[in-house]
Design a protein around this motif. Structure first.
Motif, PDB file in Angstrom:
ATOM      1  N   LEU A   1       0.823  -1.209   0.000  1.00  7.58           N
ATOM      2  CA  LEU A   1       0.000   0.000   0.000  1.00  7.58           C
ATOM      3  C   LEU A   1       0.854   1.255   0.000  1.00  7.58           C
ATOM      4  O   LEU A   1       0.552   2.228  -0.710  1.00  7.58           O
ATOM      5  N   LEU A   2       1.926   1.254   0.804  1.00  5.95           N
ATOM      6  CA  LEU A   2       2.813   2.414   0.828  1.00  5.95           C
ATOM      7  C   LEU A   2       3.475   2.629  -0.534  1.00  5.95           C
ATOM      8  O   LEU A   2       3.663   3.769  -0.982  1.00  5.95           O
ATOM      9  N   LYS A   3       3.820   1.512  -1.205  1.00  5.11           N
ATOM     10  CA  LYS A   3       4.429   1.590  -2.531  1.00  5.11           C
ATOM     11  C   LYS A   3       3.438   2.188  -3.529  1.00  5.11           C
ATOM     12  O   LYS A   3       3.784   3.075  -4.330  1.00  5.11           O
ATOM     13  N   TYR A   4       2.178   1.705  -3.493  1.00  3.87           N
ATOM     14  CA  TYR A   4       1.164   2.220  -4.409  1.00  3.87           C
ATOM     15  C   TYR A   4       0.890   3.694  -4.148  1.00  3.87           C
ATOM     16  O   TYR A   4       0.708   4.486  -5.083  1.00  3.87           O
ATOM     17  N   LYS A   5       0.830   4.069  -2.873  1.00  3.90           N
ATOM     18  CA  LYS A   5       0.572   5.466  -2.518  1.00  3.90           C
ATOM     19  C   LYS A   5       1.690   6.369  -3.033  1.00  3.90           C
ATOM     20  O   LYS A   5       1.438   7.470  -3.552  1.00  3.90           O
ATOM     21  N   ASN A   6       2.931   5.900  -2.865  1.00  3.88           N
ATOM     22  CA  ASN A   6       4.074   6.692  -3.319  1.00  3.88           C
ATOM     23  C   ASN A   6       4.054   6.857  -4.841  1.00  3.88           C
ATOM     24  O   ASN A   6       4.285   7.954  -5.367  1.00  3.88           O
ATOM     25  N   LYS A   7       3.753   5.761  -5.550  1.00  2.00           N
ATOM     26  CA  LYS A   7       3.660   5.830  -7.011  1.00  2.00           C
ATOM     27  C   LYS A   7       2.558   6.789  -7.445  1.00  2.00           C
ATOM     28  O   LYS A   7       2.714   7.564  -8.388  1.00  2.00           O
ATOM     29  N   SER A   8       1.431   6.710  -6.732  1.00  2.63           N
ATOM     30  CA  SER A   8       0.302   7.581  -7.055  1.00  2.63           C
ATOM     31  C   SER A   8       0.654   9.042  -6.821  1.00  2.63           C
ATOM     32  O   SER A   8       0.308   9.916  -7.628  1.00  2.63           O
ATOM     33  N   ARG A   9       1.360   9.321  -5.714  1.00  4.16           N
ATOM     34  CA  ARG A   9       1.760  10.704  -5.423  1.00  4.16           C
ATOM     35  C   ARG A   9       2.698  11.235  -6.499  1.00  4.16           C
ATOM     36  O   ARG A   9       2.579  12.387  -6.932  1.00  4.16           O
ATOM     37  N   LEU A  10       3.651  10.382  -6.918  1.00  5.88           N
ATOM     38  CA  LEU A  10       4.590  10.805  -7.958  1.00  5.88           C
ATOM     39  C   LEU A  10       3.864  11.067  -9.279  1.00  5.88           C
ATOM     40  O   LEU A  10       4.169  12.031  -9.988  1.00  5.88           O
ATOM     41  N   ALA A  11       2.890  10.191  -9.612  1.00 10.97           N
ATOM     42  CA  ALA A  11       2.125  10.370 -10.844  1.00 10.97           C
ATOM     43  C   ALA A  11       1.292  11.650 -10.781  1.00 10.97           C
ATOM     44  O   ALA A  11       1.217  12.402 -11.757  1.00 10.97           O
ATOM     45  N   ASP A  12       0.681  11.897  -9.605  1.00  7.71           N
ATOM     46  CA  ASP A  12      -0.112  13.123  -9.440  1.00  7.71           C
ATOM     47  C   ASP A  12       0.769  14.365  -9.541  1.00  7.71           C
ATOM     48  O   ASP A  12       0.377  15.378 -10.139  1.00  7.71           O
ATOM     49  N   LYS A  13       1.975  14.270  -8.945  1.00  7.50           N
ATOM     50  CA  LYS A  13       2.904  15.412  -8.990  1.00  7.50           C
ATOM     51  C   LYS A  13       3.359  15.672 -10.423  1.00  7.50           C
ATOM     52  O   LYS A  13       3.437  16.823 -10.868  1.00  7.50           O
ATOM     53  N   ARG A  14       3.634  14.577 -11.144  1.00  8.43           N
ATOM     54  CA  ARG A  14       4.069  14.723 -12.534  1.00  8.43           C
ATOM     55  C   ARG A  14       2.957  15.346 -13.384  1.00  8.43           C
ATOM     56  O   ARG A  14       3.211  16.235 -14.198  1.00  8.43           O
ATOM     57  N   ARG A  15       1.744  14.877 -13.179  1.00 11.54           N
ATOM     58  CA  ARG A  15       0.617  15.436 -13.949  1.00 11.54           C
ATOM     59  C   ARG A  15       0.394  16.898 -13.565  1.00 11.54           C
ATOM     60  O   ARG A  15       0.137  17.734 -14.439  1.00 11.54           O
ATOM     61  N   HIS A  16       0.520  17.199 -12.278  1.00  6.74           N
ATOM     62  CA  HIS A  16       0.340  18.579 -11.824  1.00  6.74           C
ATOM     63  C   HIS A  16       1.371  19.489 -12.485  1.00  6.74           C
ATOM     64  O   HIS A  16       1.036  20.584 -12.952  1.00  6.74           O
ATOM     65  N   ASN A  17       2.621  19.031 -12.533  1.00  5.53           N
ATOM     66  CA  ASN A  17       3.674  19.826 -13.175  1.00  5.53           C
ATOM     67  C   ASN A  17       3.427  19.962 -14.676  1.00  5.53           C
ATOM     68  O   ASN A  17       3.699  21.019 -15.265  1.00  5.53           O
TER      69      ASN A  17
END
Length: 299
Positions: free
Chosen positions: A80-96
């Protein structure tokens, strides 16, 4: 139905991975520190089938399996922590990516502004064109740009303002150099009667230029890696090359620059009329438009 190994160790890991995937599918913000009972409560009564690494299953089916065979909560937490981290990175990339798309859109039309609100105030004067930005996956136009800009926090707004102003400075520098280059080429071409026109000119970095230039009747869409003075020298050579492209009057033998004959004069000095005739040429299935110059004997 899950396709799990018959070996206990691999089977338990498979159940834990499928559980983490299903929990994350149900709620991206699920608490990874819960006990088995907490996870079962989330899964129970969820009948939607979801694809996991071990096949399709539902929350209720997985909950029953956990009640029968137990659950490695440590493995679930790690996943779950791995998925959350991946999701945060994907959200950050999309935000940028969205921020950069907004910067690109605003830079097309804005003038320099001291404030973020000053950028917003200029939107009403933008043309009504829609731009598709593949990196961010968003379409931006005059109707939705303000709503998008209002979603950013103060830090993002200052980032956008700074970079839009930088892009405007770069754009204006390109305009200034483009004007200088056009004047330079026209000064050289004046001797031959050849005019030059710069349709597009961009400065990409310190010594890289992209441009669309018409020298006489020759259109040049290209880029150049070198100093501005080197670019001027290269294009001056094109002007001189165009000046050598001449047609000859069959009546008096006078040589006339082709561009001048086609665009600036109607008669040779001897009085012969210059006749411009368009014609079509087919090459490899493609039809090209060409122009022929001929001379008509004066009366």
């Amino acid at each position: 139905m899950l396709n799990l190994s018959k070996y206990e160790r691999k089977r338990k890991k498979g159940i834990a991975i499928a559980t983490a995937q299903l929990l994350f599918h149900i709620d991206h913000d699920v608490d990874p520190n819960q006990d088995i009972k907490g996870f079962i409560n989330i899964l129970m009564n969820k009948t939607e089938s979801v694809a996991t690494a071990y096949g399709w299953t539902s929350g209720s089916e997985l909950a029953q399996l956990i009640l029968q065979e137990g659950l490695d909560t440590g493995e679930v937490k790690l996943r779950l922590l791995k998925y959350k981290n991946k999701s945060r990175l994907a959200d950050k990339r999309r935000h940028n990516d969205i921020k950069n798309s907004v910067i690109s859109y605003l830079s097309n039309y804005c003038q320099r502004s001291k404030t973020y609100e000053g950028l917003i105030d200029q939107v009403q004067y933008f043309p009504d064109f829609k731009y598709k930005y593949l990196d961010s996956g968003v379409d931006i136009d005059r109707e939705n740009i303000i709503d998008i800009m209002k979603t950013f926090d103060e830090k993002d707004r200052m980032y956008i303002l700074k970079n839009v102003n930088a892009e405007i400075d770069r754009r204006d520098a390109g305009y200034s150099l483009g004007d200088e280059l056009e004047k330079y080429l026209n000064d050289i071409g004046q001797e031959y009667g050849i005019e030059s026109y710069i349709d597009e000119f961009e400065v990409d970095g310190k010594n890289y230029f992209s441009f669309k230039i018409f020298i006489g009747n020759r259109g040049i869409l290209s880029s150049f890696n070198g100093t501005f003075n080197e670019l001027k020298t290269a294009l001056a050579g094109v002007v001189r090359s165009e000046s050598e492209n001449k047609v000859t009057c069959p009546f008096c033998g006078r040589k006339i620059v082709r561009y001048v004959a086609m665009n600036k004069i109607k008669n040779c000095e001897c009085g012969a009329e210059i006749v411009i005739t368009p014609y079509m040429v087919r090459k490899r299935g493609v039809i090209y438009s060409r122009t022929r110059i001929s001379f008509r004997k004066p009366d």
